[in-house]
Write an enzyme that holds these catalytic residues in place. Structure first.
Site, PDB file in Angstrom:
ATOM      1  N   ARG A  38       0.793  -1.241   0.103  1.00 16.38           N
ATOM      2  CA  ARG A  38      -0.154  -0.131   0.037  1.00 16.38           C
ATOM      3  C   ARG A  38       0.938   1.409  -0.183  1.00 16.38           C
ATOM      4  O   ARG A  38       0.669   2.104   0.777  1.00 16.38           O
ATOM      5  CB  ARG A  38      -1.049   0.040   1.143  1.00 16.38           C
ATOM      6  CG  ARG A  38      -1.973  -1.234   1.161  1.00 16.38           C
ATOM      7  CD  ARG A  38      -2.993  -1.008   2.370  1.00 16.38           C
ATOM      8  NE  ARG A  38      -3.679  -2.294   2.534  1.00 16.38           N
ATOM      9  CZ  ARG A  38      -4.548  -2.669   3.415  1.00 16.38           C
ATOM     10  NH1 ARG A  38      -4.456  -2.042   4.424  1.00 16.38           N
ATOM     11  NH2 ARG A  38      -5.283  -3.458   3.252  1.00 16.38           N
ATOM     12  N   CYS A  39       1.844   1.330  -0.840  1.00 16.04           N
ATOM     13  CA  CYS A  39       2.819   2.273  -1.079  1.00 16.04           C
ATOM     14  C   CYS A  39       2.832   3.143  -2.364  1.00 16.04           C
ATOM     15  O   CYS A  39       2.321   2.330  -3.411  1.00 16.04           O
ATOM     16  CB  CYS A  39       4.152   1.732  -0.808  1.00 16.04           C
ATOM     17  SG  CYS A  39       5.533   2.914  -0.997  1.00 16.04           S
ATOM     18  N   GLY A  40       3.187   4.386  -2.189  1.00 16.26           N
ATOM     19  CA  GLY A  40       3.199   4.889  -3.512  1.00 16.26           C
ATOM     20  C   GLY A  40       4.096   4.303  -4.536  1.00 16.26           C
ATOM     21  O   GLY A  40       4.290   4.634  -5.891  1.00 16.26           O
ATOM     22  N   LEU A  41       4.838   3.454  -4.171  1.00 12.06           N
ATOM     23  CA  LEU A  41       6.136   2.813  -4.953  1.00 12.06           C
ATOM     24  C   LEU A  41       5.728   1.288  -5.164  1.00 12.06           C
ATOM     25  O   LEU A  41       6.433   0.448  -5.950  1.00 12.06           O
ATOM     26  CB  LEU A  41       7.581   2.680  -3.949  1.00 12.06           C
ATOM     27  CG  LEU A  41       7.816   4.335  -3.748  1.00 12.06           C
ATOM     28  CD1 LEU A  41       9.231   4.339  -3.148  1.00 12.06           C
ATOM     29  CD2 LEU A  41       8.316   5.302  -5.103  1.00 12.06           C
ATOM     30  N   THR A  42       4.560   1.039  -4.846  1.00 14.12           N
ATOM     31  CA  THR A  42       4.116  -0.311  -5.122  1.00 14.12           C
ATOM     32  C   THR A  42       4.313  -1.042  -6.472  1.00 14.12           C
ATOM     33  O   THR A  42       4.526  -2.121  -6.722  1.00 14.12           O
ATOM     34  CB  THR A  42       2.606  -0.688  -4.423  1.00 14.12           C
ATOM     35  OG1 THR A  42       2.866  -0.504  -3.033  1.00 14.12           O
ATOM     36  CG2 THR A  42       2.252  -2.237  -4.740  1.00 14.12           C
TER      37      THR A  42
END
Length: 172
Positions: A38-42
């Site tokens: 659940r990360c912007g970098l996923t």
């Protein structure tokens, strides 16, 4: 480049909680990465899987370690993370058990890894999700790649291919 011969002696669990003999990766060029769903970098899972597909036949593998230390962006179990990676990104690289990469609960593997400086000479704590470490078969950390650097970056791909150049391509 640092020499971490005991990297393969670190206690590792897989996504189901079973102990893994990390020494089984001794003959591979590894890319170790702390991941979060659940990360912007996923979306970097795509890059990881592409590298796995492109280079696994040359003795390369990605090894992912879920970590929930950065804004709670990996709240699920390691088994749920593995399922998410597989279903969402088609990931077929190893996903290990959840660990801590910084702080008092820092996993022994990351105690070794974080001593390695990045390309700017900075070592220490992992900055965020998707920080990557490239490990030579003998256990030396060859490179530390910060979270925002994409593995699809041509400079990184050329560097990786250079480190794989002396490794034979596996026949199918």
């Amino acid at each position: 480049m640092s020499s971490n011969a005991d990297i393969y002696e670190c206690p590792i669990e897989d996504s189901t909680g079973n102990t893994v003999d990390f020494g089984r990766y001794r003959d591979k060029l590894l890319l170790i990465v702390n991941v979060a769903s659940r990360c912007g970098l996923t979306d970097q899972y795509r890059d990881l899987q592409k590298l796995q597909e492109d280079y696994s036949g040359r003795g390369f593998t990605v090894v992912a370690f879920p970590c929930n230390q950065f804004n709670g962006q990996e709240p699920g179990t390691a088994k749920e993370v593995k399922e998410f990676c597989s279903i969402t990104f088609g990931a077929d690289f190893p996903v290990m058990g959840k660990i801590e990469v910084n702080g008092p609960g820092q996993h022994p593997l990351y105690e070794l890894l974080t001593a390695t400086p990045d390309d700017d000479g900075k070592s220490g704590d992992v900055e965020w999700n998707f920080e990557k470490f490239v490990i030579a078969p003998e256990g030396a950390v060859l490179r530390r790649v910060r979270p925002r650097q994409r593995l699809s970056d041509p400079e990184f791909v050329l560097w990786l291919e250079d480190h794989l150049s002396d490794r034979p391509v596996a026949s199918e």
